[in-house]
Design a protein around this motif. Structure first.
Motif, PDB file in Angstrom:
ATOM      1  N   GLN A 115      38.753  18.246 -47.396  1.00 32.05           N
ATOM      2  CA  GLN A 115      37.709  17.796 -46.911  1.00 32.05           C
ATOM      3  C   GLN A 115      37.912  16.474 -45.804  1.00 32.05           C
ATOM      4  N   CYS A 116      38.833  15.828 -46.283  1.00 38.14           N
ATOM      5  CA  CYS A 116      38.956  14.446 -45.294  1.00 38.14           C
ATOM      6  C   CYS A 116      39.419  14.822 -44.137  1.00 38.14           C
ATOM      7  N   PHE A 117      40.616  15.691 -44.130  1.00 44.51           N
ATOM      8  CA  PHE A 117      40.990  16.158 -42.791  1.00 44.51           C
ATOM      9  C   PHE A 117      40.212  17.115 -41.993  1.00 44.51           C
ATOM     10  N   GLY A 118      39.446  17.938 -42.735  1.00 40.60           N
ATOM     11  CA  GLY A 118      38.316  18.786 -42.047  1.00 40.60           C
ATOM     12  C   GLY A 118      37.425  17.772 -41.479  1.00 40.60           C
ATOM     13  N   ALA A 119      37.083  16.815 -41.949  1.00 33.49           N
ATOM     14  CA  ALA A 119      35.973  15.779 -41.491  1.00 33.49           C
ATOM     15  C   ALA A 119      36.825  15.219 -40.017  1.00 33.49           C
ATOM     16  N   GLU A 120      37.911  14.792 -40.244  1.00 32.94           N
ATOM     17  CA  GLU A 120      38.706  13.969 -39.091  1.00 32.94           C
ATOM     18  C   GLU A 120      38.660  15.297 -37.881  1.00 32.94           C
ATOM     19  N   PHE A 121      38.909  16.448 -38.117  1.00 34.74           N
ATOM     20  CA  PHE A 121      38.933  17.354 -37.021  1.00 34.74           C
ATOM     21  C   PHE A 121      37.715  17.854 -36.436  1.00 34.74           C
ATOM     22  N   GLN A 122      36.649  17.810 -37.328  1.00 34.37           N
ATOM     23  CA  GLN A 122      35.242  17.637 -36.659  1.00 34.37           C
ATOM     24  C   GLN A 122      35.022  16.809 -35.887  1.00 34.37           C
ATOM     25  N   LYS A 123      35.332  15.582 -36.067  1.00 32.16           N
ATOM     26  CA  LYS A 123      35.019  14.402 -35.227  1.00 32.16           C
ATOM     27  C   LYS A 123      35.775  14.553 -34.221  1.00 32.16           C
ATOM     28  N   SER A 124      37.052  14.788 -34.047  1.00 32.40           N
ATOM     29  CA  SER A 124      37.612  14.995 -32.727  1.00 32.40           C
ATOM     30  C   SER A 124      37.269  15.918 -32.084  1.00 32.40           C
ATOM     31  N   ASP A 125      36.721  17.307 -32.485  1.00 31.16           N
ATOM     32  CA  ASP A 125      36.222  18.266 -32.074  1.00 31.16           C
ATOM     33  C   ASP A 125      34.998  17.922 -31.281  1.00 31.16           C
ATOM     34  N   LYS A 126      34.133  17.347 -32.117  1.00 28.60           N
ATOM     35  CA  LYS A 126      32.763  16.799 -31.363  1.00 28.60           C
ATOM     36  C   LYS A 126      33.030  15.798 -30.075  1.00 28.60           C
ATOM     37  N   LYS A 127      34.186  15.002 -30.239  1.00 28.62           N
ATOM     38  CA  LYS A 127      34.369  14.090 -28.961  1.00 28.62           C
ATOM     39  C   LYS A 127      34.832  14.920 -27.855  1.00 28.62           C
ATOM     40  N   LEU A 128      35.681  15.932 -28.036  1.00 30.03           N
ATOM     41  CA  LEU A 128      36.176  16.841 -27.195  1.00 30.03           C
ATOM     42  C   LEU A 128      35.122  17.664 -26.479  1.00 30.03           C
ATOM     43  N   ASN A 129      34.249  18.129 -27.225  1.00 22.11           N
ATOM     44  CA  ASN A 129      32.984  18.789 -26.465  1.00 22.11           C
ATOM     45  C   ASN A 129      32.190  17.836 -25.829  1.00 22.11           C
ATOM     46  N   GLU A 130      32.022  16.619 -26.118  1.00 19.81           N
ATOM     47  CA  GLU A 130      31.371  15.436 -25.291  1.00 19.81           C
ATOM     48  C   GLU A 130      32.087  15.322 -24.133  1.00 19.81           C
ATOM     49  N   LEU A 131      33.339  15.403 -24.083  1.00 21.55           N
ATOM     50  CA  LEU A 131      34.206  15.020 -22.723  1.00 21.55           C
ATOM     51  C   LEU A 131      34.029  16.238 -21.925  1.00 21.55           C
ATOM     52  N   TYR A 132      34.226  17.341 -22.583  1.00 21.78           N
ATOM     53  CA  TYR A 132      33.994  18.683 -21.548  1.00 21.78           C
ATOM     54  C   TYR A 132      32.744  18.774 -21.205  1.00 21.78           C
ATOM     55  N   LYS A 133      31.512  18.404 -21.774  1.00 17.61           N
ATOM     56  CA  LYS A 133      30.330  18.476 -20.978  1.00 17.61           C
ATOM     57  C   LYS A 133      30.276  17.573 -19.803  1.00 17.61           C
ATOM     58  N   GLN A 134      30.976  16.247 -19.975  1.00 17.26           N
ATOM     59  CA  GLN A 134      30.912  15.199 -18.740  1.00 17.26           C
ATOM     60  C   GLN A 134      31.748  16.026 -17.724  1.00 17.26           C
ATOM     61  N   ILE A 135      33.072  16.604 -18.068  1.00 19.55           N
ATOM     62  CA  ILE A 135      33.718  17.201 -16.887  1.00 19.55           C
ATOM     63  C   ILE A 135      33.137  18.358 -16.203  1.00 19.55           C
ATOM     64  N   THR A 177      43.879  18.557 -30.903  1.00 16.57           N
ATOM     65  CA  THR A 177      42.435  18.201 -30.398  1.00 16.57           C
ATOM     66  C   THR A 177      42.325  16.717 -29.802  1.00 16.57           C
ATOM     67  N   GLN A 178      42.807  15.864 -30.542  1.00 16.67           N
ATOM     68  CA  GLN A 178      43.000  14.481 -29.806  1.00 16.67           C
ATOM     69  C   GLN A 178      43.778  14.515 -28.726  1.00 16.67           C
ATOM     70  N   SER A 179      44.876  15.345 -28.722  1.00 16.98           N
ATOM     71  CA  SER A 179      45.933  15.318 -27.367  1.00 16.98           C
ATOM     72  C   SER A 179      44.978  15.678 -26.177  1.00 16.98           C
ATOM     73  N   ARG A 180      44.344  16.740 -26.134  1.00 10.79           N
ATOM     74  CA  ARG A 180      43.338  17.267 -25.336  1.00 10.79           C
ATOM     75  C   ARG A 180      42.229  16.521 -24.940  1.00 10.79           C
ATOM     76  N   ALA A 181      41.740  15.886 -25.992  1.00  9.90           N
ATOM     77  CA  ALA A 181      40.641  14.849 -25.616  1.00  9.90           C
ATOM     78  C   ALA A 181      41.259  13.721 -24.659  1.00  9.90           C
ATOM     79  N   LYS A 182      42.547  13.330 -24.881  1.00 15.81           N
ATOM     80  CA  LYS A 182      43.145  12.330 -24.061  1.00 15.81           C
ATOM     81  C   LYS A 182      43.267  12.813 -22.619  1.00 15.81           C
ATOM     82  N   ASP A 183      43.692  14.198 -22.355  1.00 13.84           N
ATOM     83  CA  ASP A 183      43.773  14.713 -21.137  1.00 13.84           C
ATOM     84  C   ASP A 183      42.523  14.659 -20.593  1.00 13.84           C
ATOM     85  N   PHE A 184      41.295  15.011 -21.325  1.00 10.24           N
ATOM     86  CA  PHE A 184      40.210  15.141 -20.567  1.00 10.24           C
ATOM     87  C   PHE A 184      39.949  13.579 -20.100  1.00 10.24           C
TER      88      PHE A 184
END
Length: 103
Positions: free
Chosen positions: A3-23, A77-84
């Protein structure tokens, strides 16, 4: 732990989606580049999933598998977010950057 690692992934995925929308918003007047972004993101998602399946193959069927997959997906996902984030910091006139500078 799953659950902890799943929650961390969900947090990173949410950030990535926000950055994607900005792009996407910055590319609103450039349909061709926006199309390339959409395709790149689809392909990246397939790569992420396949890479994490490969990385965790040694734990297949085990109780640690979900945690390891979430950990892998979070890292990629964190790496992709850094790219974004880098794309969103492009300077005006930077022809090596696919995203226009903010107005």
């Amino acid at each position: 732990m799953n659950q902890c690692f799943g929650a961390e992934f969900q947090k990173s995925d949410k950030k990535l989606n926000e950055l994607y929308k900005q792009i996407e918003a910055r590319l609103k007047n450039d349909a061709d580049t926006k199309k390339l972004l959409v395709q790149a993101q689809r392909d990246w998602g397939k790569f992420r999933d396949a890479e994490c399946s490969f990385q965790t193959a040694g734990a297949a069927g085990g109780s640690m598998m979900p945690m390891l997959i979430a950990q892998c997906m979070d890292g990629l996902t964190q790496s992709r977010a850094k790219d974004f984030e880098g794309y969103l910091k492009c300077q005006e006139g930077d022809m090596s950057c696919p995203v226009p500078a903010a107005n």
